[in-house]
Design an enzyme around this catalytic site. Structure first.
Site, PDB file in Angstrom:
ATOM      1  N   CYS A  55     -19.220   2.244   8.615  1.00 49.54           N
ATOM      2  CA  CYS A  55     -18.509   1.604   9.713  1.00 49.54           C
ATOM      3  C   CYS A  55     -17.276   2.457   9.911  1.00 49.54           C
ATOM      4  CB  CYS A  55     -18.150   0.170   9.323  1.00 49.54           C
ATOM      5  SG  CYS A  55     -17.045  -0.639  10.501  1.00 49.54           S
TER       6      CYS A  55
ATOM      7  N   CYS B 272     -16.577  -8.835   5.691  1.00 43.86           N
ATOM      8  CA  CYS B 272     -15.913  -7.570   5.354  1.00 43.86           C
ATOM      9  C   CYS B 272     -14.657  -7.824   4.531  1.00 43.86           C
ATOM     10  CB  CYS B 272     -15.572  -6.833   6.646  1.00 43.86           C
ATOM     11  SG  CYS B 272     -14.743  -5.271   6.314  1.00 43.86           S
TER      12      CYS B 272
ATOM     13  N   ARG C 284     -17.918  -2.108  18.235  1.00 44.71           N
ATOM     14  CA  ARG C 284     -17.187  -3.379  18.086  1.00 44.71           C
ATOM     15  C   ARG C 284     -15.837  -3.363  18.797  1.00 44.71           C
ATOM     16  NH1 ARG C 284     -16.594  -3.721  12.530  1.00 44.71           N
ATOM     17  NH2 ARG C 284     -18.746  -4.386  12.511  1.00 44.71           N
TER      18      ARG C 284
ATOM     19  N   CYS D 285       0.836  -1.213   0.000  1.00 46.12           N
ATOM     20  CA  CYS D 285       0.000   0.000   0.000  1.00 46.12           C
ATOM     21  C   CYS D 285       0.871   1.264   0.000  1.00 46.12           C
ATOM     22  CB  CYS D 285      -0.923  -0.007   1.221  1.00 46.12           C
ATOM     23  SG  CYS D 285      -2.038   1.412   1.262  1.00 46.12           S
TER      24      CYS D 285
ATOM     25  N   CYS E 254       0.469   0.136  10.325  1.00 43.58           N
ATOM     26  CA  CYS E 254      -0.021  -0.892   9.399  1.00 43.58           C
ATOM     27  C   CYS E 254       1.060  -1.800   8.825  1.00 43.58           C
ATOM     28  CB  CYS E 254      -0.797  -0.227   8.260  1.00 43.58           C
ATOM     29  SG  CYS E 254      -1.631  -1.430   7.204  1.00 43.58           S
TER      30      CYS E 254
ATOM     31  N   CYS F  75       0.413   4.789   6.913  1.00 37.92           N
ATOM     32  CA  CYS F  75      -0.204   4.642   8.238  1.00 37.92           C
ATOM     33  C   CYS F  75       0.782   3.923   9.170  1.00 37.92           C
ATOM     34  CB  CYS F  75      -1.504   3.855   8.125  1.00 37.92           C
ATOM     35  SG  CYS F  75      -2.560   4.469   6.798  1.00 37.92           S
TER      36      CYS F  75
ATOM     37  N   CYS G  97     -19.656  -5.874   3.637  1.00 33.47           N
ATOM     38  CA  CYS G  97     -18.900  -4.694   4.044  1.00 33.47           C
ATOM     39  C   CYS G  97     -17.598  -4.697   3.267  1.00 33.47           C
ATOM     40  CB  CYS G  97     -18.620  -4.742   5.549  1.00 33.47           C
ATOM     41  SG  CYS G  97     -17.647  -3.329   6.123  1.00 33.47           S
TER      42      CYS G  97
HETATM   43  N1  SAM Z   1      -6.665   0.520   3.189  1.00 38.14           N
HETATM   44  C1  SAM Z   1      -7.920   0.794   3.711  1.00 38.14           C
HETATM   45  C2  SAM Z   1      -7.958   1.920   4.699  1.00 38.14           C
HETATM   46  O1  SAM Z   1      -6.936   2.227   5.292  1.00 38.14           O
HETATM   47  O2  SAM Z   1      -9.022   2.506   4.875  1.00 38.14           O
HETATM   48  C3  SAM Z   1      -8.608  -0.399   4.343  1.00 38.14           C
HETATM   49  C4  SAM Z   1      -7.846  -1.376   5.209  1.00 38.14           C
HETATM   50  S1  SAM Z   1      -7.165  -0.764   6.726  1.00 38.14           S
HETATM   51  C5  SAM Z   1      -6.134  -2.117   7.159  1.00 38.14           C
HETATM   52  C6  SAM Z   1      -8.542  -0.775   7.840  1.00 38.14           C
HETATM   53  C7  SAM Z   1      -8.329  -0.287   9.249  1.00 38.14           C
HETATM   54  O3  SAM Z   1      -7.731  -1.298  10.042  1.00 38.14           O
HETATM   55  C8  SAM Z   1      -7.440   0.917   9.496  1.00 38.14           C
HETATM   56  O4  SAM Z   1      -8.086   2.115   9.239  1.00 38.14           O
HETATM   57  C9  SAM Z   1      -7.107   0.773  10.970  1.00 38.14           C
HETATM   58  O5  SAM Z   1      -8.051   1.453  11.762  1.00 38.14           O
HETATM   59  C10 SAM Z   1      -7.203  -0.728  11.205  1.00 38.14           C
HETATM   60  N2  SAM Z   1      -5.859  -1.288  11.448  1.00 38.14           N
HETATM   61  C11 SAM Z   1      -4.906  -1.499  10.523  1.00 38.14           C
HETATM   62  N3  SAM Z   1      -3.787  -2.001  11.074  1.00 38.14           N
HETATM   63  C12 SAM Z   1      -4.044  -2.106  12.398  1.00 38.14           C
HETATM   64  C13 SAM Z   1      -3.273  -2.557  13.509  1.00 38.14           C
HETATM   65  N4  SAM Z   1      -2.012  -2.947  13.372  1.00 38.14           N
HETATM   66  N5  SAM Z   1      -3.851  -2.542  14.725  1.00 38.14           N
HETATM   67  C14 SAM Z   1      -5.130  -2.112  14.881  1.00 38.14           C
HETATM   68  N6  SAM Z   1      -5.892  -1.683  13.873  1.00 38.14           N
HETATM   69  C15 SAM Z   1      -5.361  -1.660  12.649  1.00 38.14           C
HETATM   70  C1  DTB Z   2     -11.515  -2.200  11.687  1.00 34.57           C
HETATM   71  O1  DTB Z   2     -11.794  -1.203  12.340  1.00 34.57           O
HETATM   72  N1  DTB Z   2     -10.612  -3.082  12.014  1.00 34.57           N
HETATM   73  C2  DTB Z   2     -10.480  -4.110  10.999  1.00 34.57           C
HETATM   74  C3  DTB Z   2     -11.531  -3.685   9.955  1.00 34.57           C
HETATM   75  N2  DTB Z   2     -12.091  -2.501  10.528  1.00 34.57           N
HETATM   76  C4  DTB Z   2     -11.105  -3.474   8.565  1.00 34.57           C
HETATM   77  C5  DTB Z   2      -9.095  -4.302  10.563  1.00 34.57           C
HETATM   78  C6  DTB Z   2      -8.177  -4.672  11.711  1.00 34.57           C
HETATM   79  C7  DTB Z   2      -6.829  -4.934  11.166  1.00 34.57           C
HETATM   80  C8  DTB Z   2      -5.860  -5.366  12.208  1.00 34.57           C
HETATM   81  C9  DTB Z   2      -4.493  -5.527  11.679  1.00 34.57           C
HETATM   82  C10 DTB Z   2      -4.359  -6.584  10.621  1.00 34.57           C
HETATM   83  O2  DTB Z   2      -4.899  -7.703  10.780  1.00 34.57           O
HETATM   84  O3  DTB Z   2      -3.625  -6.329   9.665  1.00 34.57           O
HETATM   85 FE1  SF4 Z   3      -2.809   1.228   3.392  1.00 40.92          FE
HETATM   86 FE2  SF4 Z   3      -2.704   0.053   5.770  1.00 40.92          FE
HETATM   87 FE3  SF4 Z   3      -3.082   2.661   5.589  1.00 40.92          FE
HETATM   88 FE4  SF4 Z   3      -5.051   0.998   4.809  1.00 40.92          FE
HETATM   89  S1  SF4 Z   3      -4.259   1.212   6.893  1.00 40.92           S
HETATM   90  S2  SF4 Z   3      -4.318   2.824   3.754  1.00 40.92           S
HETATM   91  S3  SF4 Z   3      -3.800  -0.689   4.005  1.00 40.92           S
HETATM   92  S4  SF4 Z   3      -1.234   1.555   4.943  1.00 40.92           S
END
Ligand code: SAM
Ligand code: DTB
Ligand code: SF4
Length: 331
Positions: A198, A107, A270, A63, A70, A67, A138
């Site tokens: 959501c 989702c 949630r 990506c 992530c 973030c 979702c």
């Molecule tokens: N790329 C898209 C976005 O950022 O909107 C969708 C996927 S992203 C992984 C969805 C959400 O997962 C993020 O906005 C964040 O709130 C949550 N998330 C991602 N990595 C995480 C982590 N290591 N721990 C907790 N929540 C996480």
């Molecule tokens: C949300 O708030 N948490 C989910 C879903 N919406 C997309 C994602 C959690 C991701 C946790 C880190 C991972 O598994 O990569």
């Molecule tokens: Fe990309 Fe992860 Fe950020 Fe979603 S949360 S935009 S997958 S870097």
């Protein structure tokens, strides 16, 4: 009641919360906060029922966003390997398995900054196939234009997940490749296309209580509250800037859940990421404080979640079960 008495009912959704009011909830004595949240919870929901969602990463890694939490950002060296967008058939097969395991909503997550029109037909096919199984659908695919939101809705998408992640003042400590306003714009597009939203965030990224209140304040003052409100406890990912963050105390996590319940009384709150490292007692306290949704299945997107058997036993011990009406409500 005299003419000046304000018939304030805490269970009625409000959109005029101030940041100070939200922060004050966190300052309440713990027992008082939990009791108030539990009372509001019962006004709109059966507190023995949980909405059950299951995630699938349909496009993992690579990506362009940065973030700081992530595993899927190409800016950081993590253990996650990138893969291409899955075929619709494979996604639909995974959804059928999730349904058989008790999931009510499926989702689909993609590690995208935004949706590319060229990918829309495949994504639409996934959504239509998952919907045809009788599941709520979702997706979380990054930013959407208004037209893309309409196309996803037309394909059968019930919910769009797009998190604000944290309060506006802390946001640029977490991600710099997009703005808070970008996130709000996508949420508006999803809402205007007629989808339920959501939207929530993450605790444990080094933010203050005021930042946590700041996130909830943003959600509470949206034109309509998100129908689902996920609170993620950071899953620390080695190699990311936030991988070494100090974990948030469990009681503070419960406060966040309770405050979310109080500011968005009709939303599904949630416990999203992080149950893997929470005790059963902590999760039970979250349910008491108004959480009424979880992710089931052994994987989230790229990280672990409790095994299904473990959750089945947990819910049986609590004498709690799945939500019996899954129709999205208007908040
Ligand atoms: N790329 C898209 C976005 O950022 O909107 C969708 C996927 S992203 C992984 C969805 C959400 O997962 C993020 O906005 C964040 O709130 C949550 N998330 C991602 N990595 C995480 C982590 N290591 N721990 C907790 N929540 C996480
Ligand atoms: C949300 O708030 N948490 C989910 C879903 N919406 C997309 C994602 C959690 C991701 C946790 C880190 C991972 O598994 O990569
Ligand atoms: Fe990309 Fe992860 Fe950020 Fe979603 S949360 S935009 S997958 S870097």
């Amino acid at each position: 009641m005299n003419a000046h008495a304000h018939p304030f009912d805490p269970a009625v959704p409000r959109h005029d919360w101030t940041l100070d009011e939200v922060e004050a909830l966190f300052e309440l004595p713990f027992t008082e906060l939990i009791f108030r949240a539990a009372e509001v919870h019962r006004r709109w929901f059966d507190p023995t029922q949980l909405q059950l969602s299951q995630l699938l990463s349909v496009k993992t890694g690579g990506c362009p966003e940065n973030c700081g939490y992530c595993s899927q950002s190409q800016h950081f060296k993590t253990a996650t390997t990138a893969s291409k967008l899955m075929e619709a058939e494979a996604v639909i097969a995974a959804a059928a398995e999730a349904k058989a395991g008790g999931a009510q909503r499926f989702c689909m997550g993609a590690a995208w900054r935004d949706v590319k029109d060229r990918d829309l037909p495949k994504v639409a096919a996934m959504i239509a196939g998952v919907k045809a199984l009788g599941l709520e659908t979702c997706a979380t695919l990054g930013m959407l234009t208004a037209a893309q939101a309409k196309a996803l809705k037309a394909a059968g998408l019930d919910f769009y997940n797009h998190n604000l992640d944290t309060g506006p003042d802390y946001y640029d400590q977490v991600v710099t490749t997009r703005t808070y306003q970008d996130r709000l714009d996508t949420l508006a597009h999803a809402r205007e296309a007629g989808m339920s939203t959501c939207c929530g965030g993450i605790v444990g990224m080094g933010e203050t209580r005021r930042d946590r209140a700041g996130l909830l304040h943003q959600l509470a003052t949206l034109p309509s509250h998100p129908e689902s409100l996920p609170i993620n406890d950071l899953m620390p990912i080695p190699g990311t800037p936030l991988g070494g963050s100090t974990p948030v105390d469990g009681l503070e996590f419960v406060r966040m859940i309770a405050a979310a319940r109080l500011v968005c009384p009709k939303s599904m709150v949630r416990i999203a990421a992080g149950r893997e490292h929470m005790s059963r007692e902590l999760q039970a306290l979250c349910f008491l404080a108004g959480a009424n949704s979880i992710f089931i299945g052994a994987r989230l997107l790229t990280t672990d979640n409790p095994d299904q058997d473990q959750d089945t036993a947990f819910l049986a011990d609590l004498k709690m079960g799945p939500l019996r009406t899954t129709a999205a409500q208007t908040v």
